[in-house]
Motif scaffolding. Structure first.
Motif, mmCIF file in Angstrom:
data_model
loop_
_atom_site.group_PDB
_atom_site.id
_atom_site.type_symbol
_atom_site.label_atom_id
_atom_site.label_comp_id
_atom_site.label_asym_id
_atom_site.label_seq_id
_atom_site.Cartn_x
_atom_site.Cartn_y
_atom_site.Cartn_z
ATOM 1 N N SER A 126 42.689 34.807 32.538
ATOM 2 C CA SER A 126 41.297 34.431 32.298
ATOM 3 C C SER A 126 41.098 32.919 32.273
ATOM 4 O O SER A 126 40.004 32.431 32.568
ATOM 5 C CB SER A 126 40.814 35.035 30.974
ATOM 6 N N SER A 127 42.145 32.163 31.936
ATOM 7 C CA SER A 127 42.017 30.704 31.838
ATOM 8 C C SER A 127 42.185 29.995 33.177
ATOM 9 O O SER A 127 41.981 28.779 33.267
ATOM 10 C CB SER A 127 43.051 30.159 30.851
ATOM 11 N N ASN A 128 42.550 30.718 34.230
ATOM 12 C CA ASN A 128 42.830 30.077 35.519
ATOM 13 C C ASN A 128 41.548 29.596 36.188
ATOM 14 O O ASN A 128 40.572 30.344 36.298
ATOM 15 C CB ASN A 128 43.558 31.060 36.438
ATOM 16 N N ARG A 129 41.569 28.338 36.639
ATOM 17 C CA ARG A 129 40.423 27.761 37.335
ATOM 18 C C ARG A 129 40.754 27.268 38.736
ATOM 19 O O ARG A 129 39.873 26.757 39.430
ATOM 20 C CB ARG A 129 39.847 26.600 36.504
ATOM 21 N N GLU B 235 40.297 30.242 42.412
ATOM 22 C CA GLU B 235 39.029 30.295 43.132
ATOM 23 C C GLU B 235 38.641 28.934 43.704
ATOM 24 O O GLU B 235 37.976 28.853 44.744
ATOM 25 C CB GLU B 235 37.934 30.799 42.199
ATOM 26 N N GLN B 236 39.060 27.856 43.054
ATOM 27 C CA GLN B 236 38.688 26.521 43.508
ATOM 28 C C GLN B 236 39.500 26.081 44.716
ATOM 29 O O GLN B 236 38.961 25.492 45.653
ATOM 30 C CB GLN B 236 38.894 25.514 42.361
ATOM 31 N N ARG C 94 39.985 39.128 36.229
ATOM 32 C CA ARG C 94 40.664 38.335 35.206
ATOM 33 C C ARG C 94 41.176 39.219 34.069
ATOM 34 O O ARG C 94 40.534 40.202 33.690
ATOM 35 C CB ARG C 94 39.712 37.286 34.621
ATOM 36 N N SER D 94 46.227 24.963 29.618
ATOM 37 C CA SER D 94 45.431 25.151 30.834
ATOM 38 C C SER D 94 44.531 23.967 31.162
ATOM 39 O O SER D 94 44.394 23.600 32.331
ATOM 40 C CB SER D 94 44.572 26.410 30.707
ATOM 41 N N ASP D 95 43.910 23.374 30.152
ATOM 42 C CA ASP D 95 43.022 22.241 30.434
ATOM 43 C C ASP D 95 43.792 21.093 31.075
ATOM 44 O O ASP D 95 43.308 20.461 32.020
ATOM 45 C CB ASP D 95 42.340 21.763 29.154
ATOM 46 N N CYS E 11 44.806 21.971 34.729
ATOM 47 C CA CYS E 11 43.697 21.827 35.674
ATOM 48 C C CYS E 11 43.293 20.368 35.883
ATOM 49 O O CYS E 11 42.816 20.002 36.966
ATOM 50 C CB CYS E 11 42.492 22.611 35.183
ATOM 51 N N ASN F 96 47.799 27.595 38.249
ATOM 52 C CA ASN F 96 46.638 26.910 37.671
ATOM 53 C C ASN F 96 46.726 25.401 37.862
ATOM 54 O O ASN F 96 46.254 24.634 37.037
ATOM 55 C CB ASN F 96 46.527 27.256 36.178
ATOM 56 N N SER G 216 46.626 22.110 41.069
ATOM 57 C CA SER G 216 46.083 21.786 42.387
ATOM 58 C C SER G 216 47.095 20.986 43.192
ATOM 59 O O SER G 216 47.370 19.825 42.891
ATOM 60 C CB SER G 216 44.789 20.972 42.224
#
Length: 254
Positions: free
Chosen positions: A13-16, A19-20, A36, A155-156, A159, A187, A189
């Motif tokens: 659920s914390s993954n950003r 999709e990005q 999620r 996670s923050d 990302c 998670n 880039s």
């Protein structure tokens, strides 16, 4: 009009970043559907409790007519070792996924495709989780020549780290005895620097999101990987040819 191919992803659920960064990299004609689960950090549960939830998430993606379903979380994919991985794959199959894979299965297949036995591993995780991942790779027959865990604060922080951060960390980890570099975690880039890193390090780069993108396309026999990142995708013709005798290709779909 031909039916599109569909890839279903089960992510934390914390993954950003899936999709990005990852979803837009799928070729035209492949649709991505994401479900999620709360399964990392404060929501972490044991494999026995997680498996029924994976099954339910898989059934939801099967309802969306997904051709392949992926359990996509690197650390959770490795947590139960090879036996746990087999349980996750069996759960995907029992829940009706026509084809199933996981992050670590995709990574293992990707490392095999680029003929990488000696691995330099880079993760955002703490030392304990990084070593657990290195141990899993060793049980799969790899020599881990370097295992660098950067101990980012959750996670923050994962990302927030730009692609240049991962480029610089990989260059700092340069090992002439490595066959490939594995930059692990779904998670983060990294896609934007894979080509530069492969040029500078003269070795293939494998990442969690890239390996899953490659394995999902391989499983559906997708013929066109133009624009997908890294030397890994140069192996696709051979990989799909090896699979075609078992799984019919879903090719030429617009």
């Amino acid at each position: 009009m031909s039916t599109p191919a569909r890839v279903g992803l089960i992510i934390p659920s914390s993954n950003r970043m899936v999709e990005q960064e990852m979803a837009p990299a799928f070729p035209r004609g492949v649709q991505v559907h994401v479900t999620r689960l709360r399964m990392t950090g404060a929501h972490h549960v044991g494999l026995g409790e997680l498996l029924p939830r994976i099954g339910e998430a898989t059934r939801a993606l099967v309802d969306a007519r997904c051709d392949v379903v992926v359990f996509h979380c690197t650390a959770n994919s490795m947590e139960g070792g090879q036996a746990g991985e087999e349980q996750i794959l069996a759960t995907l199959a029992r829940a009706g996924a026509p084809r199933g894979t996981t992050t670590i299965t995709a990574i293992e297949r990707a490392l095999g495709a680029v003929a990488a036995r000696r691995i330099a591993l880079i993760t955002p995780y703490d030392a304990r989780t990084t070593e657990h991942e290195a141990a899993f790779l060793r049980t799969c027959g790899h020599e881990v020549v370097e295992a660098k865990g950067l101990a980012l604060a959750g996670s923050d922080a994962f990302c927030a780290a730009p692609p240049s951060f991962w480029r610089d960390r990989a260059i700092e980890t340069a090992r002439p005895d490595a066959d490939a570099y594995l930059i692990s975690c779904a998670n983060i880039s990294v896609f934007g620097v894979i080509a530069e890193l492969e040029s500078r390090l003269e070795r293939p780069i494998v990442t969690s999101n890239q390996a899953v993108l490659w394995d999902a396309l391989r499983l559906i026999g997708w013929p066109d990987c133009h624009g997908c990142p890294g030397q890994l995708f140069g192996t696709m013709p051979a990989a799909t040819a090896a699979l075609s005798a078992v799984i019919p290709a879903k090719a030429g779909i617009e």
